[in-house]
Write an enzyme that holds these catalytic residues in place. Structure first.
Site, short mmCIF file in Angstrom:
data_model
loop_
_atom_site.label_atom_id
_atom_site.label_comp_id
_atom_site.label_asym_id
_atom_site.label_seq_id
_atom_site.Cartn_x
_atom_site.Cartn_y
_atom_site.Cartn_z
N HIS A 71 59.17 17.92 -57.40
CA HIS A 71 60.66 18.04 -57.72
C HIS A 71 62.05 17.57 -58.75
CE1 HIS A 71 59.15 18.96 -52.96
NE2 HIS A 71 59.46 20.80 -53.99
N GLN A 102 56.46 33.15 -58.35
CA GLN A 102 58.09 33.47 -58.03
C GLN A 102 58.86 33.04 -59.23
OE1 GLN A 102 58.88 30.34 -54.75
NE2 GLN A 102 59.07 28.96 -56.29
N VAL A 147 54.04 19.32 -62.40
CA VAL A 147 53.72 17.77 -62.30
C VAL A 147 52.35 17.64 -61.52
CG1 VAL A 147 54.34 15.42 -61.51
CG2 VAL A 147 56.05 16.87 -62.87
P1 AMP Z 1 58.91 24.33 -53.25
O1 AMP Z 1 60.30 23.11 -52.44
O2 AMP Z 1 58.18 23.92 -52.42
O3 AMP Z 1 59.64 25.62 -52.36
O4 AMP Z 1 59.47 23.88 -54.24
C1 AMP Z 1 60.46 23.78 -55.18
C2 AMP Z 1 60.53 24.07 -56.74
O5 AMP Z 1 59.76 22.92 -57.24
C3 AMP Z 1 59.54 24.85 -57.29
O6 AMP Z 1 60.92 25.27 -58.27
C4 AMP Z 1 59.18 24.46 -57.51
O7 AMP Z 1 57.81 25.46 -58.40
C5 AMP Z 1 58.91 23.50 -57.70
N1 AMP Z 1 58.03 22.58 -57.54
C6 AMP Z 1 57.02 21.95 -56.78
N2 AMP Z 1 55.49 21.37 -56.93
C7 AMP Z 1 55.89 21.11 -58.33
C8 AMP Z 1 55.17 20.45 -59.12
N3 AMP Z 1 54.01 20.38 -58.99
N4 AMP Z 1 55.40 20.31 -60.32
C9 AMP Z 1 57.01 20.95 -60.96
N5 AMP Z 1 57.67 21.91 -60.64
C10 AMP Z 1 57.07 21.95 -59.04
#
Ligand code: AMP
Length: 284
Positions: free
Chosen positions: A39, A155, A178
């Site tokens: 994030h 997504q 990441v």
């Molecule tokens: P979430 O809180 O899991 O719904 O994720 C929020 C945003 O952060 C989404 O756009 C995810 O794709 C992104 N995200 C979550 N984990 C990662 C990661 N390891 N690397 C890059 N983006 C991420």
């Protein structure tokens, strides 16, 4: 602390309107909280590319098809706010469920095609919940740019299609996944893994890499899939939901035996105990 935390839609709009009056561009990072470096990368990009940055924290109940998953989802708002502050975000919008869904929801957004397979197949209703809440968040914040991770590639594809089809005035910015040093993609759900499960988890990325290597050397989806499955077999306690090679643009399955001509994504979902992990890599 210079960051503003608000649970309120009206206040968020007021703050964004103020920034816009000052000729600042607006970036938004929609999240479900329990923030980690993945994030963080989205917030950093938003910070670098915009004058004003809003991070949203909302564990969206309508995208959870399993009650247990919603109940177990990690939450830590005060830590998240401090982290966003350290990254220079301006506002954290962290609404309660009643603020986002004050009455019965009679309108929803459903993107067909890209949402059909993979997560769409294994989590019925999930993407309808995602596209609906993201449409609401984009309407609330009215940002110039919205940041999404490739970690959730399907997504991202669903949101890109929604924004294009509905002419929403926002640019969707994809951010690369990441990973931990051992390859495990950062995820809020990783903190639910037991120490033993955490030790096994990097096999997910190794399996994807094995498939990716096959495809880059000209092999078919079928051969790539077999290579990945043989790596996963090292950990028989993992339960596989899917491991698929899909067209990167449409997120639909490719011919298993044909020579691949367009970019593909190799996507996986596995269960380690009670925790479900997803990951993907591109091969083009
Ligand atoms: P979430 O809180 O899991 O719904 O994720 C929020 C945003 O952060 C989404 O756009 C995810 O794709 C992104 N995200 C979550 N984990 C990662 C990661 N390891 N690397 C890059 N983006 C991420």
């Amino acid at each position: 602390m210079s960051i503003a935390l608000t649970p309120n839609i009206a206040e968020t709009r007021t703050r964004v309107a103020e920034a816009r009056k000052n000729n600042l561009t607006i970036g938004v990072v929609p999240t479900m909280g329990a923030l980690h470096e993945g994030h963080g990368e989205l917030v950093r990009r938003a910070r670098a590319e915009n004058g004003f940055v809003v991070v949203t924290l909302f564990v969206n109940p309508i995208q959870f098809n399993r009650r247990e998953d919603l109940d177990r989802y990690p939450r830590d708002v005060s830590k998240d706010v401090a982290y966003c502050d350290s990254l220079g975000a301006d506002v954290v919008f962290a609404p309660e469920v009643d603020e986002m869904y004050p009455g019965q929801l009679m309108t929803s957004v459903e993107v067909s095609g890209v949402s059909q397979y993979l997560e769409g197949e294994f989590r019925p209703g999930h993407f309808k919940g995602v596209s609906t809440v993201v449409a609401k968040l984009l309407n609330i914040v009215q940002a110039d740019r919205a940041y999404f991770g490739e970690k959730d590639a399907q997504q991202l594809a669903v949101i890109q299609k929604m924004v294009a089809d509905l002419n929403m005035p926002v640019t969707i910015v994809p951010v690369p996944t990441v990973r931990e040093a051992d390859g495990l993609a950062l995820s809020s759900r990783n903190r639910l893994l037991s120490p033993e499960e955490r030790e096994q988890a990097p096999v997910v990325y190794r399996a994807l890499q094995a498939a990716q290597a096959q495809i880059l050397s000209g092999e078919t989806a079928k051969v790539a899939r077999i290579a990945a499955l043989s790596i996963l077999a090292e950990n028989p306690s993992m339960r596989l939901d899917y491991l698929e090679v899909v067209d990167a643009a449409t997120m639909t399955p490719v011919d298993q035996n044909a020579q691949l001509t367009a970019p593909v994504r190799i996507a996986i979902a596995v269960w380690l105990g009670k925790t479900r992990l997803i990951d993907n890599v591109l091969a083009s």
